[in-house]
Enzyme design. Structure first.
Site, short mmCIF file in Angstrom:
data_model
loop_
_atom_site.label_atom_id
_atom_site.label_comp_id
_atom_site.label_asym_id
_atom_site.label_seq_id
_atom_site.Cartn_x
_atom_site.Cartn_y
_atom_site.Cartn_z
N CYS A 19 -1.53 27.20 -7.87
CA CYS A 19 -1.50 28.52 -7.26
C CYS A 19 -0.22 28.66 -6.45
O CYS A 19 0.22 27.71 -5.80
CB CYS A 19 -2.69 28.80 -6.35
SG CYS A 19 -4.26 28.73 -7.19
N ARG B 209 3.32 27.52 -10.97
CA ARG B 209 2.21 26.85 -10.28
C ARG B 209 0.85 27.35 -10.79
O ARG B 209 -0.19 26.84 -10.36
CB ARG B 209 2.31 27.10 -8.77
CG ARG B 209 3.59 26.59 -8.14
CD ARG B 209 3.63 26.92 -6.67
NE ARG B 209 2.67 26.16 -5.92
CZ ARG B 209 2.93 25.02 -5.28
NH1 ARG B 209 4.14 24.53 -5.28
NH2 ARG B 209 1.99 24.40 -4.62
N TRP C 194 -4.11 29.60 -10.50
CA TRP C 194 -4.60 28.67 -11.51
C TRP C 194 -6.06 28.47 -11.18
O TRP C 194 -6.40 27.92 -10.14
CB TRP C 194 -3.83 27.34 -11.44
CG TRP C 194 -4.15 26.44 -12.59
CD1 TRP C 194 -3.54 26.43 -13.81
CD2 TRP C 194 -5.14 25.40 -12.62
NE1 TRP C 194 -4.11 25.46 -14.61
CE2 TRP C 194 -5.08 24.82 -13.91
CE3 TRP C 194 -6.08 24.91 -11.72
CZ2 TRP C 194 -5.92 23.77 -14.30
CZ3 TRP C 194 -6.91 23.88 -12.10
CH2 TRP C 194 -6.82 23.31 -13.37
N ASN D 244 -4.38 28.59 -1.55
CA ASN D 244 -4.03 27.57 -2.54
C ASN D 244 -4.77 26.31 -2.12
O ASN D 244 -4.64 25.87 -0.99
CB ASN D 244 -2.51 27.36 -2.53
CG ASN D 244 -2.08 26.13 -3.29
OD1 ASN D 244 -2.80 25.62 -4.14
ND2 ASN D 244 -0.88 25.65 -2.99
N GLY D 245 -5.59 25.74 -3.02
CA GLY D 245 -6.35 24.54 -2.68
C GLY D 245 -7.80 24.71 -3.09
O GLY D 245 -8.13 25.60 -3.88
N GLU E 265 4.87 9.68 -24.24
CA GLU E 265 5.42 10.86 -23.60
C GLU E 265 5.72 11.96 -24.63
O GLU E 265 5.41 13.13 -24.41
CB GLU E 265 6.67 10.47 -22.79
CG GLU E 265 7.45 11.61 -22.18
CD GLU E 265 6.64 12.54 -21.29
OE1 GLU E 265 5.49 12.23 -20.95
OE2 GLU E 265 7.16 13.63 -20.96
N LYS F 79 4.15 15.74 -24.73
CA LYS F 79 5.03 16.93 -24.73
C LYS F 79 4.63 17.87 -25.86
O LYS F 79 4.51 19.06 -25.68
CB LYS F 79 6.46 16.46 -24.95
CG LYS F 79 7.59 16.78 -24.10
CD LYS F 79 7.61 16.83 -22.65
CE LYS F 79 6.38 16.81 -21.83
NZ LYS F 79 6.49 16.19 -20.55
N GLU G 118 1.22 19.65 -25.19
CA GLU G 118 1.13 20.65 -24.13
C GLU G 118 1.90 21.94 -24.43
O GLU G 118 1.47 23.00 -24.00
CB GLU G 118 1.51 20.09 -22.76
CG GLU G 118 2.94 19.61 -22.63
CD GLU G 118 3.23 19.10 -21.22
OE1 GLU G 118 4.02 18.18 -21.10
OE2 GLU G 118 2.67 19.64 -20.24
N HIS H 206 -6.58 -0.28 -37.36
CA HIS H 206 -7.87 -0.69 -36.78
C HIS H 206 -8.78 0.51 -36.58
O HIS H 206 -9.65 0.49 -35.71
CB HIS H 206 -7.63 -1.45 -35.48
CG HIS H 206 -6.87 -2.71 -35.71
ND1 HIS H 206 -7.42 -3.84 -36.27
CD2 HIS H 206 -5.55 -3.00 -35.53
CE1 HIS H 206 -6.50 -4.78 -36.40
NE2 HIS H 206 -5.34 -4.28 -35.95
N LYS I 243 2.24 23.67 -13.00
CA LYS I 243 3.26 22.65 -12.72
C LYS I 243 2.82 21.70 -11.61
O LYS I 243 3.17 20.53 -11.62
CB LYS I 243 4.54 23.37 -12.30
CG LYS I 243 5.72 22.48 -12.06
CD LYS I 243 6.34 22.07 -13.36
CE LYS I 243 7.51 21.13 -13.19
NZ LYS I 243 7.75 20.38 -14.43
#
Ligand code: F6R
Length: 609
Positions: free
Chosen positions: A2, A27, A76, A100-101, A481, A485, A488, A504, A604
């Site tokens: 947020c 955010r 968010w 925010n939180g 990584e 990438k 997402e 396996h 983010k």
């Protein structure tokens, strides 16, 4: 998570807040809202909508929301779905507020304050707003109301508040979630982070936990939670303000991939003294390093992937045992730590709540902590015993690229330093290691130059539902990584596996045209990796090889696509293959017509557990 923004002054608050919110959108971008004090009615008028800030801009304009004092929010979603009712600001009685939180005990509070029936949203924030309003009605003054309300809250918060009968003033208070504030010639403003504030001013202050900030058009005032006045310490933004713009690239992600050579040098050069790695500026002297016989690395997501490379390097070069643990597991697990353990936490944002909690846990267990952080002055940096700042500059795209590369760079420096201090590497050897390290940007530049070639590889996977990536040793860390990438930004499912592991179980998923990307950059492992490539090829896979220049490949035509990476020592190949994998993810998402910088459901900065 947020983004919050507030402005009070002589100018148009709507324009300034919307501009700030656009910069903070990384955010969170589920919904957005704005609340502006209306002089004519003496009320705060709110406009909010689902989706991005640009939707809000047209809605607020249509509704003619205007004035010179207001607060805004880009969300968010945590508690409650993505709906207009759940968007901020929330309003109860005389209080208009953004948050925010997470207020963890909001359900208890709703029943304690008897407000369950009156709630119009499903959010913890509306409950908090009611609690502020309750105490404001009771005490008729803001400081006591804020003090009483925050005492009730369990969780994290950054609140900005307008009390309807105190026109022109914005109040803010926080715990963990950040707030920065600054002043300009025409007024004062606050924001969740400097990305927004830097659009308007270079001078800023960081609101401390449980401090109360009061802003009006003339300036900022700071108080402790009991309402006693405090001095404000102003800092200056030391990054290039232009760095947070796209500079002609269609997306921040592409721009940030391109910035990696420079970010790498900016991070490495200051830590190379007389040709050797050096962290004395950070208080990490040889004696400090000598103290540790074990290292623990903890982080989340991409930052953790850099930590895994760090583990490989430190164990290889310095022979110090290293454990890695995802921060959200570390904090509820039972890691064995003592005063001879160094706990390294890695974070671009410096705000990730799990990583921050891991720092607290490490301290409780008596271990020393070292933060590798990109954003200056953030919680993880402040609360670690030592901090090494990476110099990626602002990273705006939600998918991390340059921040990862510079985290890797720090681990290379640390591994070399530890090897030197522990007597596992001679000074001469270390000097040539550092020299080679300095040549990494040239290799990265070569891959950047080849971006059209890499784009062609991406066209082979653009229609896939599933992609597999295989590699051994450092190649395995690289594809972990690379695979994240791709997932997402393109929403294509991707799974990274140690190449020897596929038979396996997972090989059962390989059929005609299943794309498999192999990273083949380690001389000593190349033959094994190529034979794993043959195994999947013979099951019909579409095989793409990212292979070090010079590694022999019989009958190159048998593979569906081959990209040759500029040759380097095995240890350093991870940088160029990382850039190739970043471009594959980027171009795949681009060709799918997606919003590369703002992938769905992500934010983010992850300030919730
Ligand atoms: C993925 C990505 C995330 C972050 C993770 C930790 O591209 O960026 O996986 O790496 O959320 O964030 P920081 O580094 O800010 O602690």
């Amino acid at each position: 998570m947020c983004g919050i923004m507030g402005y009070t002054g002589n100018n148009d608050a709507r324009e300034i807040i919307l501009k700030g919110l656009s910069a903070l959108e990384y955010r969170g971008y589920d919904s957005a809202g704005i609340g502006i004090y209306d002089n004519a009615t003496g009320k705060v008028r709110v406009s909010k909508c689902i989706g991005k800030v640009k939707n809000l801009a047209s809605k607020a304009e249509k509704e003619n929301i205007s004035g010179s004092c207001g607060i805004g929010h880009t969300r968010w979603a945590t508690h409650g779905g993505v709906t207009e009712e759940n968007a901020h600001p929330h309003q109860v009685g005389k209080v208009t507020l953004t948050h925010n939180g997470i207020i963890e005990n909001y359900e208890e509070l709703a029943s304690e304050f008897g407000i369950e029936e009156n709630l119009v949203s499903e959010t913890d924030t509306e409950v908090a707003c009611s609690v502020f309003n309750h105490y404001y009605n009771k005490y008729k003054e803001p400081f006591k109301a804020i003090y009483k309300a925050v005492k009730c809250f369990r969780g994290t918060f950054a609140f900005t508040i307008i009390f309807e009968d105190i026109p022109g003033k914005i109040f803010a208070v926080r715990n963990v979630s950040p707030i920065v504030a600054g002043k300009t010639e025409h007024g004062t403003m606050l924001a969740s982070d400097l990305t927004a504030l830097s659009l308007f001013t270079k001078e800023y202050m960081v609101l401390g936990e449980y401090q109360i900030l009061v802003m009006d058009k003339d300036g900022l005032e700071l108080y402790n939670i009991h309402g006693e006045k405090l001095d404000i310490e102003y800092l200056t933004i030391d990054w290039d303000m232009d760095a947070a713009t796209k500079k002609g690239f269609p997306f921040y992600m592409e721009k940030e991939i391109n910035e990696q050579p420079e970010a790498f040098l900016n991070t490495v050069e200051p830590h190379c003294v007389n040709g050797l790695p050096d962290f004395t500026e950070e208080g990490l002297t040889d004696d400090v390093f000598k103290k540790y016989d074990r290292i623990f690395i903890t982080a989340c997501g991409t930052a953790m992937h850099s930590g895994q490379v760090g583990k490989g390097l430190i164990e290889h070069l310095a022979h110090i045992p290293v454990e890695t643990e995802i921060a959200s597991e570390f904090i509820y697990g039972e890691p064995i730590l003592d005063e001879k353990t160094l706990v390294i936490s890695v974070s671009q944002s410096g705000e990730t709540i799990d990583t921050l909690t891991a720092v607290h846990k490490a301290h409780e267990a008596g271990a020393d902590t070292l933060g590798i952080v990109n954003v200056h002055g953030t919680a993880i940096a402040r609360e670690s015993d030592y901090v090494i700042y990476t110099s990626a500059g602002p990273e705006i795209a939600v998918a991390s690229t340059k921040a990862y590369t510079v985290q890797l760079a720090v681990f290379y420096l640390l591994a070399a330093k530890l090897a030197l201090v522990k007597g596992r590497m001679t000074e001469d050897k270390c000097r040539s290691f550092m020299k080679e390290l300095m040549s990494v940007p040239e290799k990265i530049k070569k891959v950047i130059k080849d971006k059209d070639k890499v784009h062609k590889l991406a066209t082979r996977i653009v229609e896939a539902k599933n992609v597999f990536m295989l590699g051994r040793g450092l190649d395995y860390y690289a594809i972990l990584e690379g695979s994240l990438k791709l997932k997402e930004v393109s929403y294509i499912h991707s799974e990274a596996l140690p190449a020897g592991e596929i038979k396996h179980g997972t090989i059962a998923l390989i059929s005609d045209e299943t794309p498999v990307i192999l990273s083949v950059t380690q001389d000593k492992l190349a033959a094994k990796e190529i034979s794993n490539a043959k195994e999947v090829k013979s099951r019909g896979a579409l095989v793409i090889l990212l292979i070090k220049d010079g590694v022999e490949l019989e009958n190159e035509d048998q593979w569906d696509a081959v990209y040759r990476l500029p040759a380097d020592s095995d240890e350093l190949m991870i940088f160029s293959v990382t850039v190739a994998l970043q471009f594959i993810a980027y171009f795949t998402a681009l060709d799918l017509g997606l919003d590369v910088d703002k992938p769905r459901n992500l934010a983010k900065v992850v300030t919730v557990e």
